[in-house]
Enzyme design. Structure first.
Site, PDB file in Angstrom:
ATOM      1  N   ASN A   1       0.874  -1.170   0.000  1.00 51.54           N
ATOM      2  CA  ASN A   1       0.000   0.000   0.000  1.00 51.54           C
ATOM      3  C   ASN A   1       0.916   1.226   0.000  1.00 51.54           C
ATOM      4  O   ASN A   1       1.478   1.573   1.033  1.00 51.54           O
ATOM      5  CB  ASN A   1      -0.890  -0.037   1.257  1.00 51.54           C
ATOM      6  CG  ASN A   1      -1.729   1.209   1.416  1.00 51.54           C
ATOM      7  OD1 ASN A   1      -1.806   2.044   0.517  1.00 51.54           O
ATOM      8  ND2 ASN A   1      -2.360   1.340   2.575  1.00 51.54           N
TER       9      ASN A   1
ATOM     10  N   GLY B   1       2.180   2.233  10.762  1.00 55.58           N
ATOM     11  CA  GLY B   1       3.138   3.323  10.611  1.00 55.58           C
ATOM     12  C   GLY B   1       3.826   3.722  11.904  1.00 55.58           C
ATOM     13  O   GLY B   1       4.488   4.748  11.977  1.00 55.58           O
TER      14      GLY B   1
ATOM     15  N   SER C   1       3.122  -2.128  10.425  1.00 59.03           N
ATOM     16  CA  SER C   1       4.573  -2.194  10.665  1.00 59.03           C
ATOM     17  C   SER C   1       5.172  -3.562  10.366  1.00 59.03           C
ATOM     18  O   SER C   1       6.096  -4.013  11.058  1.00 59.03           O
ATOM     19  CB  SER C   1       4.910  -1.744  12.088  1.00 59.03           C
ATOM     20  OG  SER C   1       4.473  -0.408  12.298  1.00 59.03           O
TER      21      SER C   1
HETATM   22  P1  PGA Z   1       2.595   0.235   7.669  1.00 58.69           P
HETATM   23  O1  PGA Z   1       1.141   0.444   7.008  1.00 58.69           O
HETATM   24  O2  PGA Z   1       3.137  -1.060   7.096  1.00 58.69           O
HETATM   25  O3  PGA Z   1       3.396   1.437   7.222  1.00 58.69           O
HETATM   26  O4  PGA Z   1       2.401   0.173   9.127  1.00 58.69           O
HETATM   27  C1  PGA Z   1       0.268  -0.635   6.813  1.00 58.69           C
HETATM   28  C2  PGA Z   1      -1.003  -0.126   6.206  1.00 58.69           C
HETATM   29  O5  PGA Z   1      -1.456   0.966   6.572  1.00 58.69           O
HETATM   30  O6  PGA Z   1      -1.590  -0.789   5.335  1.00 58.69           O
END
Ligand code: PGA
Length: 254
Positions: A9, A176, A216
């Protein structure tokens, strides 16, 4: 047998040129290094979708997804994009219900149910995201939240439509933040989701539904997460913006 998927994503990142080079790198690495993975999906901003679909046509294991669509078929909705438009440029999946859409754009379970309907009607497969906030986890209410999001967002679907959908469990506190759910925490919720699906749609459909973990996920923790019985892959944000990290996550899966 349910499908295993690693989906990237990109969120609102990558201008046109950077997106093309990132995607070309990923395509090459997947071709040269990855065996066995059933499907890799790249969910990119709208400007990239047509070009990425054309590039992906040469690599059957890689498909393209969007990150949102409007709930109406077409019409006077300035600035929006329809499911049919996405389909017309070769998009296969659409992320719906991402916590950032719920949080920053006020998307409710009822609105998401409409978006899911229009996506399926136009042959787009929803990657339907659910997950609790930190407060909801700490207060022990996370199963209730998951149950509500499933019930109000997707449990109106027929068996046939439900079978086209992918679910992503993304605890909001892990997105995130660098805080990943432990494999045990994630597995606990994935097993709960599958139990809810079995109660509503029966064991066969529940066992065939792909449930991704997101939040994450990185090359270091991916293998442990993906080895859990009910985790069928990942929805990857930050780490999908680096071809090496994204490919290593895909490899962790095999
Ligand atoms: P992240 O985002 O891997 O940066 O935590 C995952 C997501 O929002 O799909």
């Amino acid at each position: 047998m349910r499908k295993k998927i690693v989906a990237g994503n990109w969120k609102m990142n990558m201008d046109y040129t950077s997106g093309l080079s990132l995607f070309s790198e990923v395509l090459n690495m997947v071709k040269d290094e990855v065996t066995g993975t059933q499907e890799v999906v790249v969910c990119a901003p709208f400007i990239h979708l047509q070009s990425l679909s054309q590039l992906a046509a040469q690599q059957s294991r890689v498909t393209i997804g969007a990150q949102n669509c409007h709930q109406a078929e077409s019409g006077a909705y300035t600035g929006e994009i329809s499911a049919a438009m996405l389909r017309s440029v070769g998009v296969s999946y659409v992320i719906l219900g991402h916590s950032e859409r719920r949080q920053y754009f006020g998307e409710t379970d009822a609105l998401l149910a409409e978006k899911v309907n229009v996506a399926l009607k136009n042959n787009l497969k929803p990657i339907f995201c659910i997950g609790e906030t930190l407060d909801e986890r700490n207060s022990g209410k996370y199963f209730d939240v998951i149950k509500r999001q499933l019930g109000d967002g997707i449990f109106h679907l027929s068996d046939a439509d439900f079978s086209k959908l992918v679910i992503a469990y993304e605890p909001v506190w892990a997105i995130g933040t660098g805080l990943t759910a432990t494999p045990e925490q994630a597995q606990e919720v994935h097993a709960f989701i599958r139990k809810e699906l079995a109660a509503k749609y029966g064991e066969a459909i529940a066992n065939d539904t792909t449930i991704l973990y997101g939040g994450s996920c990185n090359p270091k923790n991916a293998a442990d997460l993906f080895s859990q019985a009910d985790i069928d892959g990942g929805l990857i944000g930050g780490a999908s913006l680096k071809s090496r990290d994204f490919t290593d996550i895909i490899k962790a899966f095999n």
